[in-house]
Design a protein around this motif. Structure first.
Motif, PDB file in Angstrom:
ATOM      1  N   ASP A 123      35.277  36.728  39.355  1.00  0.00           N
ATOM      2  CA  ASP A 123      35.255  35.533  40.197  1.00  0.00           C
ATOM      3  C   ASP A 123      36.123  35.692  41.448  1.00  0.00           C
ATOM      4  OD1 ASP A 123      37.653  35.582  38.912  1.00  0.00           O
ATOM      5  OD2 ASP A 123      37.581  33.521  38.164  1.00  0.00           O
ATOM      6  N   GLY A 124      36.491  36.936  41.785  1.00  0.00           N
ATOM      7  CA  GLY A 124      37.136  37.207  43.060  1.00  0.00           C
ATOM      8  C   GLY A 124      38.645  37.135  43.082  1.00  0.00           C
ATOM      9  N   ARG A 125      39.304  37.023  41.934  1.00  0.00           N
ATOM     10  CA  ARG A 125      40.768  36.977  41.905  1.00  0.00           C
ATOM     11  C   ARG A 125      41.337  38.399  41.859  1.00  0.00           C
ATOM     12  NH1 ARG A 125      42.063  33.541  36.787  1.00  0.00           N
ATOM     13  NH2 ARG A 125      40.236  34.709  36.055  1.00  0.00           N
ATOM     14  N   ARG A 126      42.304  38.659  42.734  1.00  0.00           N
ATOM     15  CA  ARG A 126      42.919  39.976  42.752  1.00  0.00           C
ATOM     16  C   ARG A 126      44.017  40.050  41.691  1.00  0.00           C
ATOM     17  NH1 ARG A 126      42.825  44.112  46.065  1.00  0.00           N
ATOM     18  NH2 ARG A 126      41.611  42.923  47.579  1.00  0.00           N
ATOM     19  N   ILE A 127      44.000  41.119  40.910  1.00  0.00           N
ATOM     20  CA  ILE A 127      45.022  41.326  39.872  1.00  0.00           C
ATOM     21  C   ILE A 127      46.173  42.069  40.525  1.00  0.00           C
ATOM     22  CG2 ILE A 127      45.524  42.311  37.612  1.00  0.00           C
ATOM     23  CD1 ILE A 127      42.593  42.040  36.917  1.00  0.00           C
TER      24      ILE A 127
END
Length: 819
Positions: free
Chosen positions: A318-322
């Motif tokens: 869903d586009g969240r950067r880790i």
């Protein structure tokens, strides 16, 4: 012997065998035969145990009673994980208001439960300390289609459930991740940082390209196999499932001397005493599980070969950067120089990958603590009883201290109290000490080499090329041939699995072993260690072990040299697109614009707080300043500081204490001189006795760890000067408060006098007795009485916070301070 010859008497036997070789040989061969039978019987029991274990629906080697609280298969994104509550041991009381303790089990090919394998384990330590304990384990088979991201989200859901079960506890749970579970919870904490308390990752690989030359041979495996295409092929042959026995086999190949000889000979040589311990360990080591093909491919491509976790290159669906810089919980990294699976460079390399210096760590409000053991192996980090009784006990006992440590990079060491000169000041058997470190000092452990990064970046590119070729030319054929039945038989025929089956009761050739073993146990006569041939056996075993180690060293050095030569070729690097000077092979993630704006806003907020607060802020600021000048600190300072804080503010919570500590740390970091000069202002309004008490608290805290260093003593002298300045001003403040109180009394007396005169005037103007109430002469008097009632007399106020006024100290105040 000739029957015509007389039999020699017993007294003549020593003369026939003067050195006892014959008798020693007979005793040895009998003992060797008996040990061989007993050894085979133990192997038979191992095989039976393996078959019984894998046929269970939920096999587990967890050494504690537990109940399932939440099943991951019921989540919106189902996974084969469970949340368990560890039931208290008999005689152990659990305090539900203490910080919860959560252990996440590693899923790396072996069976579940190793995180709580023994009473002397991370869970056992936390239980005995009174913490509510929870365990996140897994089932042997994955849910079809589950991904690594699904597992991370499940762990977040489990942790939220633990927090909901303890609404009265303000502290967030401490989470422990061993080996593979370590990077999983770090990913989860990067996505949801607000639900994690202190994080302990033990033996967890985070930076996969790291390693010292001559060690860490496992990091070359991807390059020598041409990348991750083999992982994909094994998953396809397994009909979408990857057999964890392949991972276990890789671990065993690292130490062939132990795998092929040492472990088995150790059982054979001590079969009378070590059988139970051997079977207990094999129950976990042989309990191979299965991973989803999509899961293992993600792990190999993005972590083992791509090394994308430590450089913030992973992005969720869903586009969240880790980004590990998002963590707000203290992180404790526990590793060992004796670990050939996760060496210190791989456990700690992510810190230098993310941060250029300690200033960056502080700007991100992160606390990173690392502890490097000298000798223990990979499993010993989270299985060894001695490590649990020492390091893990200290980590658990000091989790509150770690939670409130100011942001920065620290190295911690554990020393025995008995070996120290200040042993009388230490409450337990060991002492945990913290020393500040820089990135350059950390590099001495990590030993980073940029040229190696280029080589591993080349492996990553070639892996992508080979994987693409495999998927286009071979994968369709393999998928067409593989079926669930063929995959099942392939797993059963794996050498690591087949060895257990062949030596079980399902093999007809093993029928006579238990009968013969039982007869031997009834008349077992173990051989003493003084037998010559038994000694020769031990020497032979040592030679075999050394030979296998020499072969391993030759193999590993040859592999490393070949890897360096092949992937160090400039032509090969250029062919895969790594020849340009502008390319950065291990790019450190930069600060994004919104993060820079956050840092600027945070600095402005901290700057506004320099002169705001009171005595608590002054005391905490002083202690942090003095301890910042010491070479090391330990939990004794924290215990004294927390005790003093509890006296000053009994309702204090660890979360509030942490906020206060960090706020004052940042104030000192932003502008030390202004922060120190503001201390007398923070003490304004306090009496001299109160300020004296605060200074005594500070001295009490600093004395907890013994004599101060010269640097710390100089800083404390500065603090004493500032507090004395506040004390010198305190009498003047008291006199001013008394003058204000006396002025208020005078004002009240004057008001009473005026009111009395007005009342007397009104009484004189009243009509004679008997006058009608409606007489116009009486009306003004009544109105005046309503408008100006006689005020009540108030008690004089106390001068300062309910404390009586005290006489100024005999210490003569400076004129400049009073003016």
């Amino acid at each position: 012997m000739n029957p015509l010859m007389p039999t020699p008497p017993a007294a003549m036997l020593p003369m026939l065998d003067p050195f006892g070789f014959g008798r020693a040989a007979c005793d040895y061969w009998r003992d060797a035969f008996e040990r061989s039978v007993l050894y085979m019987d133990v192997m038979r029991l191992r095989g039976n145990q393996y078959l019984e274990h894998i046929e269970k629906t939920k096999p587990n080697v967890l050494g504690f009673e537990a109940e399932v609280l939440k099943d991951g298969r019921d989540l919106p994104r189902p996974v084969n994980y469970e949340l368990l509550r560890i039931l208290p041991l008999e005689g152990v009381e659990i305090d539900l208001q203490m910080r919860p303790f959560v252990v996440v089990d590693p899923r790396a090919g072996h069976g579940p439960g190793i995180g709580g394998f023994k009473p002397d384990s991370e869970i056992g330590v936390a239980l005995r300390a009174g913490h509510p304990c929870y365990f996140i384990g897994f089932l042997p088979h994955p849910v079809p289609g589950q991904t690594v991201e699904d597992v991370v989200e499940a762990e977040v859901a489990f942790l939220r459930h633990v927090i909901e079960r303890h609404p009265e506890t303000s502290e967030k749970p401490m989470v422990v991740g061993n080996c593979q579970a370590g990077w999983q919870i770090m990913m989860a904490a990067a996505l949801e940082p607000d639900i994690f308390g202190p994080i302990l990752i033990a033996g967890s690989p985070m930076s996969y390209w790291g390693g010292e030359h001559g060690k860490a041979p496992m990091r070359f495996a991807g390059g020598m196999s041409g990348g991750s295409w083999m992982t994909s092929m094994l998953s396809d042959l397994g009909a979408g499932l990857f057999d964890g026995a392949w991972l276990v086999q890789n671990f065993e190949r690292l130490n062939p001397a132990n795998t092929w000889w040492g472990k088995q000979y150790g059982l054979y040589a001590n079969v009378d005493t070590d059988a139970e311990r051997y079977l207990e360990f094999e129950r976990w080591w042989g309990g191979h599980v299965v991973l989803g093909g999509e899961e293992i491919q993600y792990i190999v491509d993005n972590l083992f070969i791509g090394n994308r976790l430590s450089t913030a290159q992973l992005v969720t669906s869903d586009g969240r950067r880790i980004d590990l810089r998002n963590l707000r919980s203290p992180v404790v990294v526990f590793c060992s120089r004796g670990d050939d699976i996760t060496p210190p460079a791989q456990a700690l390399g992510w810190v230098r990958d993310l941060y250029e210096g300690v200033e960056d760590i502080i700007a991100n409000e992160q606390t990173i603590v690392y502890c490097v053991h000298d000798t223990t192996g990979h499993l010993g980090i989270f299985v060894s009883g001695s490590v649990s009784r020492k390091e893990h006990t200290e980590f658990t006992a000091n989790m509150d201290y770690i939670d409130v440590l100011p942001p920065g990079l620290y190295e911690t060491t554990v020393s025995a109290a008995a070996d120290r000169t200040d042993a009388k000041l230490i409450e337990r058997d060991y002492l945990l000490e913290f020393s500040t470190r820089t990135i350059d000092e950390l590099d001495e452990v990590v030993q980073h080499r940029p040229e190696d990064d280029t080589r591993f970046a080349t492996v990553a590119r070639i892996s992508e090329i080979n994987l693409g070729l495999y998927r286009n030319f071979l994968q369709p054929w393999i998928k067409a041939m593989a079926t669930p039945d063929s995959a099942k038989w392939m797993r059963r025929m794996h050498p690591n699995r087949l060895g257990y089956r062949l030596l079980s009761d399902r093999n007809p050739l093993m029928v006579g072993v238990p009968v013969l073993a039982e007869r031997i146990r009834q008349d077992r006569r173990p051989l003493g260690g003084d037998n010559l041939f038994r000694s020769l056996e031990g020497i032979f075993s040592d030679q075999v072990y050394r030979a296998l180690n020499a072969w391993r060293d030759l193999r590993d050095s040859s592999t490393e040299r070949l890897f360096m030569d092949i992937y160090g070729q400039p032509v090969l690097q250029a062919m895969v697109g790594l020849g340009g000077d502008a390319h950065v092979h291990r790019r450190r993630p930069g600060a994004e614009p919104e993060h820079r704006r956050f840092i600027e806003r945070r600095r402005a907020e901290v700057r506004d707080q320099i002169e705001k607060g009171g005595s608590h802020e002054a005391v905490m600021r002083s202690v942090i300043h003095v301890m910042g000048g010491a070479p090391a600190t330990d939990e004794r300072n924290f215990n004294r500081l927390r005790a003093s804080r509890a006296e000053l503010e009994p309702e204090i919570q660890v979360a509030d204490f942490k906020h206060l500590m960090r706020e004052q740390f940042f104030i000192l970091k932003l502008d030390r001189e202004a922060a120190l000069e503001a201390i007398p202002t923070l003490l304004k309004g306090q009496t001299a006795e109160q300020i004296d008490d605060y200074l005594a608290h500070i001295e009490h805290v600093l004395a907890a760890s013994g004599e101060l260093s010269s640097h710390a003593a100089d800083r404390f002298a500065r603090i004493q000067t500032l507090f004395h300045r506040a004390i010198d001003r305190a009498p003047l403040l008291e006199l001013e408060a008394r003058a204000d109180a006396e002025a208020e009394l005078v004002t009240e007396a004057q008001a009473e006098s005026v009111a009395r005169e007005e009342s007397e005037t009104m009484i004189e103007s009243l009509p004679p007795e008997g006058a009608a109430s409606g007489d116009p002469v009486a009306a003004p008097a009544n109105q005046a009485a309503d408008v100006a009632p006689v005020p009540k007399k108030r008690k004089p106020k106390e001068t300062t916070a309910g404390q009586p006024t005290r006489q100024p100290r005999s210490r003569k105040a400076k004129t400049s301070d009073r003016d």
